[in-house]
Design a protein around this motif. Structure first.
Motif, PDB file in Angstrom:
ATOM      1  N   LEU A 144    -111.548  22.929  43.184  1.00  7.14           N
ATOM      2  CA  LEU A 144    -111.159  22.000  42.134  1.00  7.14           C
ATOM      3  C   LEU A 144    -112.329  21.998  41.161  1.00  7.14           C
ATOM      4  N   VAL A 145    -112.034  22.289  39.889  1.00  7.31           N
ATOM      5  CA  VAL A 145    -113.095  22.534  38.910  1.00  7.31           C
ATOM      6  C   VAL A 145    -112.919  21.618  37.704  1.00  7.31           C
ATOM      7  N   LEU A 146    -114.051  21.146  37.199  1.00  5.77           N
ATOM      8  CA  LEU A 146    -114.110  20.324  36.003  1.00  5.77           C
ATOM      9  C   LEU A 146    -114.543  21.191  34.831  1.00  5.77           C
ATOM     10  N   SER A 147    -113.809  21.136  33.735  1.00  4.11           N
ATOM     11  CA  SER A 147    -114.227  21.772  32.490  1.00  4.11           C
ATOM     12  C   SER A 147    -115.130  20.770  31.785  1.00  4.11           C
ATOM     13  N   THR A 148    -116.402  21.116  31.599  1.00  2.95           N
ATOM     14  CA  THR A 148    -117.403  20.160  31.117  1.00  2.95           C
ATOM     15  C   THR A 148    -117.324  19.902  29.615  1.00  2.95           C
ATOM     16  N   GLY A 149    -116.751  20.839  28.865  1.00  2.00           N
ATOM     17  CA  GLY A 149    -116.755  20.708  27.414  1.00  2.00           C
ATOM     18  C   GLY A 149    -118.060  21.179  26.799  1.00  2.00           C
ATOM     19  N   LEU A 150    -118.969  21.687  27.625  1.00  2.00           N
ATOM     20  CA  LEU A 150    -120.262  22.188  27.157  1.00  2.00           C
ATOM     21  C   LEU A 150    -120.244  23.711  27.112  1.00  2.00           C
ATOM     22  N   LYS A 151    -121.199  24.298  26.380  1.00  5.51           N
ATOM     23  CA  LYS A 151    -121.314  25.762  26.389  1.00  5.51           C
ATOM     24  C   LYS A 151    -121.871  26.244  27.725  1.00  5.51           C
ATOM     25  N   ALA A 152    -122.785  25.466  28.292  1.00 10.05           N
ATOM     26  CA  ALA A 152    -123.339  25.810  29.599  1.00 10.05           C
ATOM     27  C   ALA A 152    -123.813  24.534  30.281  1.00 10.05           C
TER      28      ALA A 152
END
Length: 176
Positions: A158-166
């Motif tokens: 289960l993965v979270l998309s952080t909205g960051l480039k890294a």
């Protein structure tokens, strides 16, 4: 308020995915280096490579635990071979599996049922297992001859998309 802790977002963008180990990442990196990439192409970093099982999307933070619990399904290990480089619409360069194993299809379907039971919307398109290598890659040229990527699947996440480039993604939970 405790200033040492980052604020918790009220909504989180989630997905379920096969998450590669270092050996699979090395194979993907060797494959990606064989492409000819155009200027302006946005290549994914090796730590961002994955094969999505289900995109869940934005959910209220208080639902994350119920999603994590619902996704805790048994996994029968299987082998997956990525052997079809493709350019998809909107400039996506991907590596696909031409023969998805039955165990992968069963896992995808079971996870879909678990998510559906939580009233989460599922992508209606047919499931095509793939790893996205780059965006804005309309003029990329895929290798004609290459070693297929052999992925021994023993877990998913289960993965979270952080909205960051890294880091672009953060694994919240792994299922073995």
């Amino acid at each position: 308020m405790d200033s040492d802790k980052p604020p918790v977002a009220s909504r989180q963008r989630l997905f379920l995915a096969l998450w590669p180990d270092d050996g699979v990442r090395r194979q993907l990196a060797a494959h990606a280096e064989q492409w000819r990439w155009p200027a302006g192409c946005m290549r994914y970093a090796p730590q961002d490579w994955h094969a999505t099982l289900h995109f869940i999307g934005d959910v209220a933070s208080e639902k994350v635990q119920s999603i994590a619990t619902a996704a805790a399904l048994p996994l029968q290990p299987f082998g997956l071979v990525f052997d079809q480089p493709r350019l998809w619409p909107r400039g996506l360069a991907v590596l696909c599996a031409s023969e998805p194993p039955a165990a992968l299809i069963r896992l995808h379907e079971a996870l879909g049922q678990a998510l559906g039971a939580l009233d989460l919307a599922l992508d209606p398109r047919p499931y095509v297992p793939h790893v996205t290598l780059a965006r804005r890659a309309e003029a990329a040229i895929a290798p004609r001859v290459f070693a297929p990527v052999q992925w021994p699947v023993q877990c998913f996440a289960l993965v979270l998309s952080t909205g960051l480039k890294a880091p672009r993604y953060r694994v919240l939970r792994q299922y073995r």
